[in-house]
Design a protein around this motif. Structure first.
Motif, mmCIF file in Angstrom:
data_model
loop_
_atom_site.group_PDB
_atom_site.id
_atom_site.type_symbol
_atom_site.label_atom_id
_atom_site.label_comp_id
_atom_site.label_asym_id
_atom_site.label_seq_id
_atom_site.Cartn_x
_atom_site.Cartn_y
_atom_site.Cartn_z
ATOM 1 N N VAL A 1 -4.114 -9.759 6.694
ATOM 2 C CA VAL A 1 -3.403 -8.687 6.002
ATOM 3 C C VAL A 1 -4.216 -7.411 6.148
ATOM 4 C CG1 VAL A 1 -2.540 -7.870 3.778
ATOM 5 C CG2 VAL A 1 -2.418 -10.315 4.337
ATOM 6 N N GLU A 2 -3.574 -6.354 6.601
ATOM 7 C CA GLU A 2 -4.255 -5.064 6.717
ATOM 8 C C GLU A 2 -3.858 -4.201 5.525
ATOM 9 O OE1 GLU A 2 -4.673 -1.248 9.691
ATOM 10 O OE2 GLU A 2 -3.725 -3.070 10.442
ATOM 11 N N ILE A 3 -4.855 -3.732 4.784
ATOM 12 C CA ILE A 3 -4.620 -2.884 3.617
ATOM 13 C C ILE A 3 -4.707 -1.430 4.060
ATOM 14 C CG2 ILE A 3 -5.475 -2.227 1.337
ATOM 15 C CD1 ILE A 3 -6.584 -5.117 1.147
ATOM 16 N N HIS A 4 -3.622 -0.702 3.872
ATOM 17 C CA HIS A 4 -3.565 0.711 4.266
ATOM 18 C C HIS A 4 -3.914 1.626 3.098
ATOM 19 C CE1 HIS A 4 -1.801 -0.437 8.091
ATOM 20 N NE2 HIS A 4 -0.949 -1.199 7.437
ATOM 21 N N ASP A 5 -3.521 1.246 1.895
ATOM 22 C CA ASP A 5 -3.792 2.063 0.713
ATOM 23 C C ASP A 5 -3.784 1.142 -0.497
ATOM 24 O OD1 ASP A 5 -4.169 4.159 -1.059
ATOM 25 O OD2 ASP A 5 -2.199 5.069 -0.746
ATOM 26 N N ILE A 6 -4.785 1.299 -1.349
ATOM 27 C CA ILE A 6 -4.849 0.494 -2.566
ATOM 28 C C ILE A 6 -5.393 1.370 -3.686
ATOM 29 C CG2 ILE A 6 -7.126 -0.436 -1.986
ATOM 30 C CD1 ILE A 6 -6.242 -3.053 -3.384
ATOM 31 N N ARG A 7 -4.632 1.443 -4.766
ATOM 32 C CA ARG A 7 -5.037 2.173 -5.966
ATOM 33 C C ARG A 7 -4.220 1.645 -7.127
ATOM 34 N NH1 ARG A 7 -1.214 7.015 -4.995
ATOM 35 N NH2 ARG A 7 -0.871 6.697 -2.798
ATOM 36 N N LEU A 8 -4.516 2.111 -8.305
ATOM 37 C CA LEU A 8 -3.854 1.605 -9.493
ATOM 38 C C LEU A 8 -2.334 1.676 -9.351
ATOM 39 C CD1 LEU A 8 -4.100 0.491 -12.351
ATOM 40 C CD2 LEU A 8 -4.134 2.843 -13.177
ATOM 41 N N GLY A 9 -1.709 0.514 -9.413
ATOM 42 C CA GLY A 9 -0.256 0.439 -9.368
ATOM 43 C C GLY A 9 0.370 0.646 -8.009
ATOM 44 N N TYR A 10 -0.443 0.603 -6.947
ATOM 45 C CA TYR A 10 0.083 0.934 -5.638
ATOM 46 C C TYR A 10 -0.689 0.173 -4.570
ATOM 47 C CZ TYR A 10 1.883 4.050 -1.983
ATOM 48 O OH TYR A 10 2.514 4.564 -0.879
ATOM 49 N N LEU A 11 0.033 -0.479 -3.667
ATOM 50 C CA LEU A 11 -0.591 -1.216 -2.581
ATOM 51 C C LEU A 11 0.306 -1.120 -1.355
ATOM 52 C CD1 LEU A 11 -2.697 -3.299 -1.493
ATOM 53 C CD2 LEU A 11 -1.217 -5.078 -2.423
ATOM 54 N N VAL A 12 -0.262 -0.686 -0.246
ATOM 55 C CA VAL A 12 0.468 -0.629 1.019
ATOM 56 C C VAL A 12 -0.269 -1.531 1.993
ATOM 57 C CG1 VAL A 12 1.246 0.814 2.930
ATOM 58 C CG2 VAL A 12 1.239 1.738 0.609
ATOM 59 N N ILE A 13 0.458 -2.522 2.522
ATOM 60 C CA ILE A 13 -0.147 -3.483 3.443
ATOM 61 C C ILE A 13 0.764 -3.709 4.635
ATOM 62 C CG2 ILE A 13 -1.408 -4.710 1.627
ATOM 63 C CD1 ILE A 13 0.780 -6.910 1.796
ATOM 64 N N SER A 14 0.182 -4.300 5.677
ATOM 65 C CA SER A 14 0.970 -4.849 6.776
ATOM 66 C C SER A 14 0.367 -6.218 7.095
ATOM 67 C CB SER A 14 0.951 -3.926 7.995
ATOM 68 O OG SER A 14 -0.356 -3.731 8.460
ATOM 69 N N TYR A 15 1.202 -7.108 7.585
ATOM 70 C CA TYR A 15 0.729 -8.455 7.881
ATOM 71 C C TYR A 15 1.660 -9.111 8.888
ATOM 72 C CZ TYR A 15 4.383 -9.992 4.621
ATOM 73 O OH TYR A 15 5.586 -10.215 3.993
ATOM 74 N N PHE A 16 1.142 -10.134 9.535
ATOM 75 C CA PHE A 16 1.927 -10.898 10.495
ATOM 76 C C PHE A 16 2.451 -12.147 9.798
ATOM 77 C CE2 PHE A 16 -0.999 -8.511 13.207
ATOM 78 C CZ PHE A 16 -0.089 -7.922 14.067
ATOM 79 N N THR A 17 3.753 -12.290 9.765
ATOM 80 C CA THR A 17 4.353 -13.454 9.103
ATOM 81 C C THR A 17 3.977 -14.753 9.799
ATOM 82 O OG1 THR A 17 6.401 -13.100 10.345
ATOM 83 C CG2 THR A 17 6.285 -12.167 8.123
ATOM 84 N N SER A 18 3.512 -14.663 11.022
ATOM 85 C CA SER A 18 3.088 -15.878 11.726
ATOM 86 C C SER A 18 1.726 -16.367 11.222
ATOM 87 C CB SER A 18 3.020 -15.621 13.240
ATOM 88 O OG SER A 18 2.092 -14.585 13.516
ATOM 89 N N ARG A 19 0.964 -15.477 10.558
ATOM 90 C CA ARG A 19 -0.369 -15.854 10.069
ATOM 91 C C ARG A 19 -0.400 -16.114 8.564
ATOM 92 N NH1 ARG A 19 -4.916 -12.007 12.194
ATOM 93 N NH2 ARG A 19 -6.170 -13.604 11.199
ATOM 94 N N ILE A 20 0.452 -15.419 7.805
ATOM 95 C CA ILE A 20 0.429 -15.546 6.348
ATOM 96 C C ILE A 20 1.813 -15.211 5.806
ATOM 97 C CG2 ILE A 20 -0.371 -13.179 5.986
ATOM 98 C CD1 ILE A 20 -2.014 -14.251 3.586
ATOM 99 N N SER A 21 2.188 -15.913 4.747
ATOM 100 C CA SER A 21 3.495 -15.653 4.144
ATOM 101 C C SER A 21 3.366 -14.665 2.980
ATOM 102 C CB SER A 21 4.094 -16.967 3.632
ATOM 103 O OG SER A 21 3.355 -17.434 2.511
ATOM 104 N N TRP A 22 4.490 -14.045 2.648
ATOM 105 C CA TRP A 22 4.522 -13.147 1.495
ATOM 106 C C TRP A 22 4.134 -13.912 0.232
ATOM 107 C CZ3 TRP A 22 3.894 -8.543 -0.066
ATOM 108 C CH2 TRP A 22 4.331 -8.128 -1.309
ATOM 109 N N LYS A 23 4.599 -15.146 0.133
ATOM 110 C CA LYS A 23 4.282 -15.982 -1.036
ATOM 111 C C LYS A 23 2.772 -16.183 -1.171
ATOM 112 C CE LYS A 23 5.588 -20.335 -3.179
ATOM 113 N NZ LYS A 23 6.414 -21.535 -3.093
#
Length: 130
Positions: A14-36
């Motif tokens: 999972v690549e974290i693009h922005d993280i702060r209170l109440g806010y998280l922007v990520i990208s990820y490959f569904t082949s490596r990890i699930s949203w769950k």
């Protein structure tokens, strides 16, 4: 999250693009990890994912109130309702109704509780109340 906690997600692709209170922007490959799995990892660290608009709005309202009461030089002569309607561009009755429905406390009581906390903190630290 503490500074090393985001590394847990990075290890799972999972690549974290922005993280702060109440806010998280990520990208990820569904082949490596699930949203769950991502939600599970965040839950382990005490974070909850808010996916519906009302939940996000309530979280933003809470943040705005905390900022207004504890951290800003908010003009006390301006009504709380004017501050919130100006910030969210939503009518105060709508803001209040959504907040009360989701939080089981009225918006005014929530604001009052935070004002009481600010006074208590000021008394404990000996600071003047602004």
């Amino acid at each position: 999250m503490c500074s090393s906690d985001p590394e847990i997600l990075s290890l799972d692709g999972v690549e974290i693009h922005d993280i702060r209170l109440g806010y998280l922007v990520i990208s990820y490959f569904t082949s490596r990890i699930s949203w769950k799995k991502i939600v599970g990892i965040l839950n382990e660290y005490g974070f909850e994912i808010l996916e519906d608009k009302e939940s996000v709005l309530v979280m933003q309202i809470k943040q705005a109130i905390i900022e207004m009461v504890h951290y800003s030089t908010f003009d006390a002569m301006v009504k709380n309702s004017d501050y919130l309607t100006g910030k969210f561009n939503i009518s105060y009755p709508s803001i209040s109704a959504i907040f009360s429905k989701r939080e089981n406390i009225t918006l005014e009581k929530f604001i009052i509780l935070h004002k009481i906390e600010k006074v208590k903190d000021s008394l404990n630290t000996g600071n003047d109340i602004e």
